[in-house]
Write a protein that holds these residues in place. Structure first.
Motif, mmCIF file in Angstrom:
data_model
loop_
_atom_site.group_PDB
_atom_site.id
_atom_site.type_symbol
_atom_site.label_atom_id
_atom_site.label_comp_id
_atom_site.label_asym_id
_atom_site.label_seq_id
_atom_site.Cartn_x
_atom_site.Cartn_y
_atom_site.Cartn_z
ATOM 1 N N CYS A 1 0.857 -1.198 0.000
ATOM 2 C CA CYS A 1 0.000 0.000 0.000
ATOM 3 C C CYS A 1 0.883 1.235 0.000
ATOM 4 O O CYS A 1 1.976 1.225 0.558
ATOM 5 C CB CYS A 1 -0.877 -0.009 1.260
ATOM 6 S SG CYS A 1 -2.052 1.366 1.361
ATOM 7 N N ASN A 2 0.399 2.307 -0.629
ATOM 8 C CA ASN A 2 1.177 3.544 -0.704
ATOM 9 C C ASN A 2 0.755 4.596 0.304
ATOM 10 O O ASN A 2 1.269 5.706 0.276
ATOM 11 C CB ASN A 2 1.013 4.166 -2.101
ATOM 12 C CG ASN A 2 2.120 3.722 -3.034
ATOM 13 O OD1 ASN A 2 3.194 3.317 -2.577
ATOM 14 N ND2 ASN A 2 1.860 3.774 -4.329
ATOM 15 N N MET A 3 -0.214 4.302 1.153
ATOM 16 C CA MET A 3 -0.829 5.375 1.938
ATOM 17 C C MET A 3 -0.024 5.787 3.168
ATOM 18 O O MET A 3 -0.213 6.863 3.702
ATOM 19 C CB MET A 3 -2.266 5.001 2.323
ATOM 20 C CG MET A 3 -3.198 4.839 1.124
ATOM 21 S SD MET A 3 -3.371 6.381 0.174
ATOM 22 C CE MET A 3 -2.754 5.872 -1.430
ATOM 23 N N CYS B 1 -9.121 5.153 3.230
ATOM 24 C CA CYS B 1 -8.475 6.084 4.146
ATOM 25 C C CYS B 1 -8.986 7.511 3.917
ATOM 26 O O CYS B 1 -8.641 8.414 4.679
ATOM 27 C CB CYS B 1 -6.968 6.016 3.958
ATOM 28 S SG CYS B 1 -6.435 6.483 2.321
ATOM 29 N N GLY B 2 -9.782 7.728 2.848
ATOM 30 C CA GLY B 2 -10.400 9.046 2.679
ATOM 31 C C GLY B 2 -9.876 9.852 1.507
ATOM 32 O O GLY B 2 -9.495 11.017 1.658
ATOM 33 N N SER C 1 -11.849 5.203 7.217
ATOM 34 C CA SER C 1 -10.926 5.106 8.350
ATOM 35 C C SER C 1 -10.664 6.514 8.858
ATOM 36 O O SER C 1 -10.021 7.317 8.174
ATOM 37 C CB SER C 1 -9.622 4.448 7.897
ATOM 38 O OG SER C 1 -9.910 3.146 7.434
ATOM 39 N N LEU C 2 -11.178 6.805 10.037
ATOM 40 C CA LEU C 2 -11.075 8.169 10.566
ATOM 41 C C LEU C 2 -9.901 8.251 11.556
ATOM 42 O O LEU C 2 -8.989 9.034 11.367
ATOM 43 C CB LEU C 2 -12.402 8.553 11.225
ATOM 44 C CG LEU C 2 -12.723 10.038 11.289
ATOM 45 C CD1 LEU C 2 -12.714 10.667 9.904
ATOM 46 C CD2 LEU C 2 -14.068 10.255 11.970
ATOM 47 N N HIS C 3 -9.969 7.481 12.621
ATOM 48 C CA HIS C 3 -8.879 7.306 13.583
ATOM 49 C C HIS C 3 -8.499 8.557 14.381
ATOM 50 O O HIS C 3 -7.533 8.516 15.156
ATOM 51 C CB HIS C 3 -7.610 6.744 12.921
ATOM 52 C CG HIS C 3 -7.826 5.446 12.183
ATOM 53 N ND1 HIS C 3 -8.729 4.499 12.582
ATOM 54 C CD2 HIS C 3 -7.251 4.951 11.049
ATOM 55 C CE1 HIS C 3 -8.682 3.470 11.743
ATOM 56 N NE2 HIS C 3 -7.821 3.719 10.799
ATOM 57 N N ALA C 4 -9.183 9.680 14.148
ATOM 58 C CA ALA C 4 -8.901 10.889 14.931
ATOM 59 C C ALA C 4 -10.047 11.872 14.688
ATOM 60 O O ALA C 4 -10.788 11.722 13.719
ATOM 61 C CB ALA C 4 -7.577 11.520 14.508
ATOM 62 N N HIS C 5 -10.170 12.872 15.571
ATOM 63 C CA HIS C 5 -11.229 13.877 15.378
ATOM 64 C C HIS C 5 -10.656 15.226 15.008
ATOM 65 O O HIS C 5 -11.378 16.185 14.807
ATOM 66 C CB HIS C 5 -12.105 13.994 16.644
ATOM 67 C CG HIS C 5 -11.276 14.261 17.883
ATOM 68 N ND1 HIS C 5 -10.757 15.500 18.169
ATOM 69 C CD2 HIS C 5 -10.862 13.431 18.862
ATOM 70 C CE1 HIS C 5 -10.050 15.420 19.299
ATOM 71 N NE2 HIS C 5 -10.090 14.163 19.732
ATOM 72 N N ASP C 6 -9.326 15.325 14.943
ATOM 73 C CA ASP C 6 -8.720 16.621 14.598
ATOM 74 C C ASP C 6 -7.617 16.416 13.562
ATOM 75 O O ASP C 6 -7.025 15.334 13.464
ATOM 76 C CB ASP C 6 -8.155 17.281 15.858
ATOM 77 C CG ASP C 6 -7.024 16.454 16.450
ATOM 78 O OD1 ASP C 6 -5.890 16.955 16.495
ATOM 79 O OD2 ASP C 6 -7.256 15.288 16.846
ATOM 80 N N MET D 1 -2.052 9.531 9.540
ATOM 81 C CA MET D 1 -2.445 9.200 8.166
ATOM 82 C C MET D 1 -2.028 10.333 7.235
ATOM 83 O O MET D 1 -2.690 11.380 7.159
ATOM 84 C CB MET D 1 -3.972 9.006 8.087
ATOM 85 C CG MET D 1 -4.506 7.963 9.066
ATOM 86 S SD MET D 1 -6.307 7.855 9.014
ATOM 87 C CE MET D 1 -6.566 7.094 7.418
ATOM 88 N N PRO D 2 -0.928 10.159 6.487
ATOM 89 C CA PRO D 2 -0.446 11.228 5.603
ATOM 90 C C PRO D 2 -1.513 11.751 4.631
ATOM 91 O O PRO D 2 -1.489 12.929 4.259
ATOM 92 C CB PRO D 2 0.705 10.567 4.847
ATOM 93 C CG PRO D 2 1.160 9.448 5.731
ATOM 94 C CD PRO D 2 -0.035 8.991 6.505
ATOM 95 N N ILE D 3 -2.476 10.898 4.242
ATOM 96 C CA ILE D 3 -3.512 11.326 3.288
ATOM 97 C C ILE D 3 -4.291 12.524 3.819
ATOM 98 O O ILE D 3 -4.839 13.317 3.048
ATOM 99 C CB ILE D 3 -4.470 10.136 2.965
ATOM 100 C CG1 ILE D 3 -5.393 10.432 1.779
ATOM 101 C CG2 ILE D 3 -5.312 9.751 4.160
ATOM 102 C CD1 ILE D 3 -4.743 10.418 0.448
#
Ligand code: SAH
Length: 347
Positions: free
Chosen positions: A107-109, A194-195, A215-220, A228-230
């Motif tokens: 994967c490249n993400m 990942c969005g 895939s959210l994994h955070a709220h900010d 997540m670099p994306i």
């Protein structure tokens, strides 16, 4: 194109080019939907089997499998024809069996907690290789009753970013839902991303009946960009806006995945901030205690902490559950198994 990638029209064209009568196309289509190789297509004349054998197949075989003693989960290491390896996981639920499949080799993400992306993306999987993971499992474990399937549900949550292999993933979704083919209902399929916001919008048009997981994994933005670099290309508010468009257009709830990482995103204050972020969206939050990957240096949380986080979201009227952890005794986390085996092979 390899045989395993062809849809019904393409098979009809191929067989007519080979000078075969039309009913042969229906026979070949039937065999390919069961993952049969040309030499197994016993109702075809030997001459046709030979012609088909000279075309690349593009299928998948099982290299190794690992059973979980705990819950019957099976982890597969699949082999592709160019010797690349990908992973899949079969999970047993009361309503049927869900197969988690890969969409890319690697994967490249670059997500900071994930093992799949440690060595980048080697290549995209083809339509036939995505379908081939399902067919390999069903050949290995045939359904108990005729007319039924072993794999009733599919999630595109193995290695790879599905929307980074967009055309093949959409082609696969059409192929696997074909009424005269595998006929798996789009309602039984989830695609996780990942969005990648523009691709989410195309996806709403191209595959509206499939469940979308984000895939959210955070709220900010600060925390999400660090994981997540994306998120630097598509910040959290743009992702949530796209999720809203999906829910509005399809009338289906969007699933947000949230991996709980100790000391990073898993406090009660995080649950409160997340519930504010998601207010008013038709959604469900799937909480996953992080499955720690040794190379990544991030911690998970206890089941009790995850349950507290879920309870807090529910109190605030955000639907949330903790995902049942399956196959943790057999390297359930994305990409871990493939990495270990590759290291063993390469030494
Ligand atoms: N690329 C897609 C789908 C593959 S990953 C995506 O990002 O959604 C499927 C899910 O597993 C994602 O939510 C991903 O963030 C999560 N995941 C990856 N590694 C994990 C780990 N070590 N522990 C828990 N979840 C993980």
């Amino acid at each position: 194109m390899p045989l395993a990638d062809l849809n019904k029209q393409e098979i009809e064209k191929l067989l007519s080019d080979l000078g075969e009568p039309k009913y042969r196309a229906a026979q070949v289509w039937g065999w390919l939907n069961r993952g049969a190789r040309p030499d197994e297509m016993t109702n075809l004349p030997a001459s046709l089997r030979e012609k088909l054998s000279s075309i690349p197949y593009g299928g998948v075989t099982i290299e190794q499998k690992f059973f979980s003693e705990k819950d019957g989960t099976v982890k597969y290491l699949f082999r592709l024809e160019d010797e690349n390896l990908v992973e899949g996981v079969l999970m047993r639920y009361h309503y049927g069996n869900t197969l988690c499949i890969s969409t890319q080799v690697g994967c490249n993400m670059g997500c900071k907690f994930c093992a799949s992306t440690l060595e980048g993306c080697v290549r995209d999987l083809t339509i036939g290789e995505m379908l081939g993971q399902i067919l390999a499992v069903e050949r290995d474990e045939p359904p108990k009753e005729t007319g039924h399937r072993t794999v009733t549900n599919i999630v595109l949550m193995g290695s790879g970013e599905p929307l980074d292999n967009y055309d093949n993933v959409v082609g696969f979704l059409h192929r696997v839902t074909a009424a005269d083919g595998p006929n798996i209902s789009p309602r039984n399929i989830s695609v996780s991303t990942c969005g990648i916001v523009p691709k989410i919008d195309s996806f709403i048009e191209d595959a509206p009946h499939v469940t979308l997981s984000i895939s959210l994994h955070a709220h900010d933005d600060e925390t999400r960009s660090s994981l997540m670099p994306i998120n630097k290309a598509y910040p959290i508010d743009s992702v949530i806006a796209a999720a809203k468009r999906y829910a509005q257009k399809t009338g289906r709830r969007v699933v947000f995945e949230y991996a709980l990482i100790g000391g990073v995103n898993a406090s009660i204050a995080d649950a409160d901030a997340l519930s504010e972020k998601l207010r008013g969206i038709l959604c469900h939050v799937n909480l996953i205690p992080l499955n720690p990957v040794p190379e990544r240096g991030l911690d998970g949380v206890s089941r009790a902490e995850a349950e507290r986080f879920a309870a807090r979201l529910n109190e605030r009227n955000i639907s949330a559950t903790v995902r049942r952890e399956m196959g943790t005794d057999i390297e359930g986390a994305c990409g871990q198994l493939r990495r270990r085996i590759l290291h063993e092979i390469r030494g």
